[in-house]
Motif scaffolding. Sequence first.
Motif, PDB file in Angstrom:
ATOM      1  N   ASN A 182       0.900  -1.148   0.026  1.00 55.57           N
ATOM      2  CA  ASN A 182      -0.029   0.028   0.103  1.00 55.57           C
ATOM      3  C   ASN A 182       0.885   1.273  -0.161  1.00 55.57           C
ATOM      4  OD1 ASN A 182       0.639  -0.445   2.712  1.00 55.57           O
ATOM      5  ND2 ASN A 182      -1.024   0.542   3.504  1.00 55.57           N
ATOM      6  N   ARG A 183       1.768   1.326  -1.057  1.00 56.80           N
ATOM      7  CA  ARG A 183       2.658   2.364  -1.011  1.00 56.80           C
ATOM      8  C   ARG A 183       2.026   3.757  -1.460  1.00 56.80           C
ATOM      9  NH1 ARG A 183       5.358   1.637  -5.225  1.00 56.80           N
ATOM     10  NH2 ARG A 183       7.436   2.515  -4.776  1.00 56.80           N
ATOM     11  N   ALA A 184       1.068   3.829  -2.091  1.00 53.31           N
ATOM     12  CA  ALA A 184       0.366   4.870  -2.592  1.00 53.31           C
ATOM     13  C   ALA A 184      -0.405   5.869  -1.484  1.00 53.31           C
ATOM     14  CB  ALA A 184      -0.706   4.581  -3.635  1.00 53.31           C
ATOM     15  N   GLU A 185      -0.480   5.249  -0.352  1.00 54.72           N
ATOM     16  CA  GLU A 185      -0.979   5.916   0.702  1.00 54.72           C
ATOM     17  C   GLU A 185      -0.161   5.957   1.773  1.00 54.72           C
ATOM     18  OE1 GLU A 185      -4.143   3.000   1.641  1.00 54.72           O
ATOM     19  OE2 GLU A 185      -3.397   2.517   3.521  1.00 54.72           O
ATOM     20  N   GLU A 186       0.970   5.099   1.651  1.00 52.04           N
ATOM     21  CA  GLU A 186       1.738   5.249   2.901  1.00 52.04           C
ATOM     22  C   GLU A 186       3.230   5.987   2.396  1.00 52.04           C
ATOM     23  OE1 GLU A 186       2.192   4.113   6.340  1.00 52.04           O
ATOM     24  OE2 GLU A 186       0.156   4.486   5.741  1.00 52.04           O
ATOM     25  N   ARG A 189       3.233   9.713   3.559  1.00 45.98           N
ATOM     26  CA  ARG A 189       3.359   9.899   4.922  1.00 45.98           C
ATOM     27  C   ARG A 189       4.761   9.818   5.253  1.00 45.98           C
ATOM     28  NH1 ARG A 189       4.370   6.940   9.117  1.00 45.98           N
ATOM     29  NH2 ARG A 189       4.471   5.171   7.740  1.00 45.98           N
ATOM     30  N   SER A 236      -0.087   3.264  11.632  1.00 48.10           N
ATOM     31  CA  SER A 236      -0.686   3.466  10.346  1.00 48.10           C
ATOM     32  C   SER A 236      -0.716   1.856   9.924  1.00 48.10           C
ATOM     33  CB  SER A 236       0.412   4.105   9.265  1.00 48.10           C
ATOM     34  OG  SER A 236       1.591   3.408   9.434  1.00 48.10           O
ATOM     35  N   LYS A 238      -0.040  -1.184   7.371  1.00 42.28           N
ATOM     36  CA  LYS A 238       0.843  -1.439   6.296  1.00 42.28           C
ATOM     37  C   LYS A 238       0.392  -2.988   5.829  1.00 42.28           C
ATOM     38  CE  LYS A 238       4.376   1.542   7.468  1.00 42.28           C
ATOM     39  NZ  LYS A 238       5.426   2.267   6.635  1.00 42.28           N
TER      40      LYS A 238
END
Length: 295
Positions: A182-186, A189, A236, A238
């Motif tokens: 889930n790189r797009a959301e993390e 950040r 968060s 992950k």
Amino acid sequence: MIEEAARPRSGPEQRRTELAAFLRACRARVSPEAVGLPPGPRRRTPGLRREELAQLAGVGVTWYTWLEQGRPINASAQVLTAVARALRLDAAERDHLFRLAGTPTPQAGPAAPVLDRTCQVILDALDPMPAAISNGRYDVLLHNAAYDALFPGATRPSSPDGRRNSMWCAFTVPACCNPFLNRAEELPRMVGRLRGAYGRHVGEPVWEEYLRDLGAASAEFRELWARQEVAPPRTSRKVFRHAAVGEMVFEAAYLTIPAAPECHLVVYTPEGPEDRRRMERLVADPGLPAVDHVH
């Protein structure tokens, strides 16, 4: 009537008095010969004259005289550094000079974190929950077996420079092999946290080189970095994948370390029973391949 000598001194006044005495004592310890000056005749006191010290430091004689007399004048970090260099102060003496002057001590570089053996003991005790200790640049300083099994790109790098860095892995390992899903959301950040940490280290060679190298290796990082976004550390979600066991979801919690204030302990807690079972299998059999192909 209270005599002047008995009048209580304020904190700033007392610091200036201590600063004046410290400067005079340090100046007396530096011989003219030690700094390339002739000894000269008729020196009434040992060490350098005020005008000689001022010349070596590149400051005005009047300004330095006032500083040594304890007058309420402002001294910048740059000027104090020059005075410290002229007085041949070591690191502890320089820090003392800055504290007496009420000026923040400039850092020569990033401070080395203090991580004793108990940190590794704690990490190992957290198995099968992945856990690691990282600094503000996401360098992986210590980790347990579960973290190594989950995130081998950060702990067993194949790059020539041997970076053990979770940010570097997240941005530079190809998508087909990257365990972090889930790189797009993390990633925004993570870059926001990096931006906040960078604010304390602007201009430091290690940081500037790191950002330059990562920007050269990843267009995605360059784009996110250019946003100038700052994010606080917070728990968060992950999502990771492993070729042998499939996808696993974790809650990543970030904890501070008093002995190493710019480092953090991250602990990945499996979201559900199946995530835990898959993680336990990885820890039990660390030889399971993380990817099902090679490039």
